[in-house]
Design a protein around this motif. Structure first.
Motif, mmCIF file in Angstrom:
data_model
loop_
_atom_site.group_PDB
_atom_site.id
_atom_site.type_symbol
_atom_site.label_atom_id
_atom_site.label_comp_id
_atom_site.label_asym_id
_atom_site.label_seq_id
_atom_site.Cartn_x
_atom_site.Cartn_y
_atom_site.Cartn_z
ATOM 1 N N GLU A 81 0.819 -1.209 0.000
ATOM 2 C CA GLU A 81 0.000 0.000 0.000
ATOM 3 C C GLU A 81 0.857 1.266 0.000
ATOM 4 O O GLU A 81 0.519 2.246 -0.652
ATOM 5 N N ARG A 84 2.110 1.748 -3.556
ATOM 6 C CA ARG A 84 1.015 2.222 -4.421
ATOM 7 C C ARG A 84 0.718 3.693 -4.163
ATOM 8 O O ARG A 84 0.444 4.443 -5.099
ATOM 9 N N SER A 85 0.771 4.093 -2.921
ATOM 10 C CA SER A 85 0.532 5.493 -2.581
ATOM 11 C C SER A 85 1.583 6.392 -3.231
ATOM 12 O O SER A 85 1.262 7.442 -3.809
ATOM 13 N N TRP A 86 2.838 5.988 -3.133
ATOM 14 C CA TRP A 86 3.907 6.763 -3.767
ATOM 15 C C TRP A 86 3.749 6.791 -5.284
ATOM 16 O O TRP A 86 4.049 7.789 -5.915
ATOM 17 N N GLU A 88 1.044 6.857 -6.948
ATOM 18 C CA GLU A 88 -0.020 7.802 -7.304
ATOM 19 C C GLU A 88 0.471 9.239 -7.355
ATOM 20 O O GLU A 88 -0.066 10.052 -8.087
ATOM 21 N N SER A 89 1.510 9.526 -6.572
ATOM 22 C CA SER A 89 1.968 10.914 -6.496
ATOM 23 C C SER A 89 3.267 11.181 -7.261
ATOM 24 O O SER A 89 3.749 12.308 -7.250
ATOM 25 N N GLU A 114 0.912 -3.235 -10.075
ATOM 26 C CA GLU A 114 0.097 -2.682 -11.176
ATOM 27 C C GLU A 114 -1.208 -3.434 -11.376
ATOM 28 O O GLU A 114 -1.971 -3.123 -12.274
#
Length: 116
Positions: A81, A84-86, A88-89, A114
């Motif tokens: 998680e 995935r958060s990184w 997104e940004s 992915e």
């Protein structure tokens, strides 16, 4: 965005956040040369799985299945998680040391992250 790259390749600005995803430190490279943002060894294949695989291409399909099971474990989900958060940004580059660029754990991790 997610990329993967051998740690022995030169760091680049386009790498974004550089995360080493190996359980053991790569030979022949210093921490300064690596230019890491984080060493996330907790997300690497277990020692037992890594030793069983031994980078034998004929074991890659089974290795991938077993590693995906490890990545599904509750204690690893927090790392998934976070990555995935990184992603997104900005750009995240997973770094690995394996010589084989077609049969390694970073490829499996990339597919999991992915959603493939």
């Amino acid at each position: 965005m997610l990329k993967i790259k051998r740690i022995y390749e030169n760091p680049a600005f386009e790498d974004g956040k550089r995360i080493l995803v190996d359980r053991i430190w790569p030979r022949g490279i210093s921490k300064a040369e690596a230019q890491l943002d984080l060493w996330m060894k907790e997300i690497a294949p277990s020692t037992g799985l890594r030793k069983w695989f031994a980078h034998k291409p004929e074991r890659y399909a089974e290795f991938s299945k077993r590693y995906e099971q490890e990545l599904a474990a509750q204690e690893v989900k927090v790392y998934i998680e976070q990555l995935r958060s990184w992603m997104e940004s900005g750009t995240v580059t997973l770094l690995y040391a394996a010589k084989d660029q077609k049969h390694n754990h970073a490829l499996v991790l990339q597919e999991v992250l992915e959603g493939k």
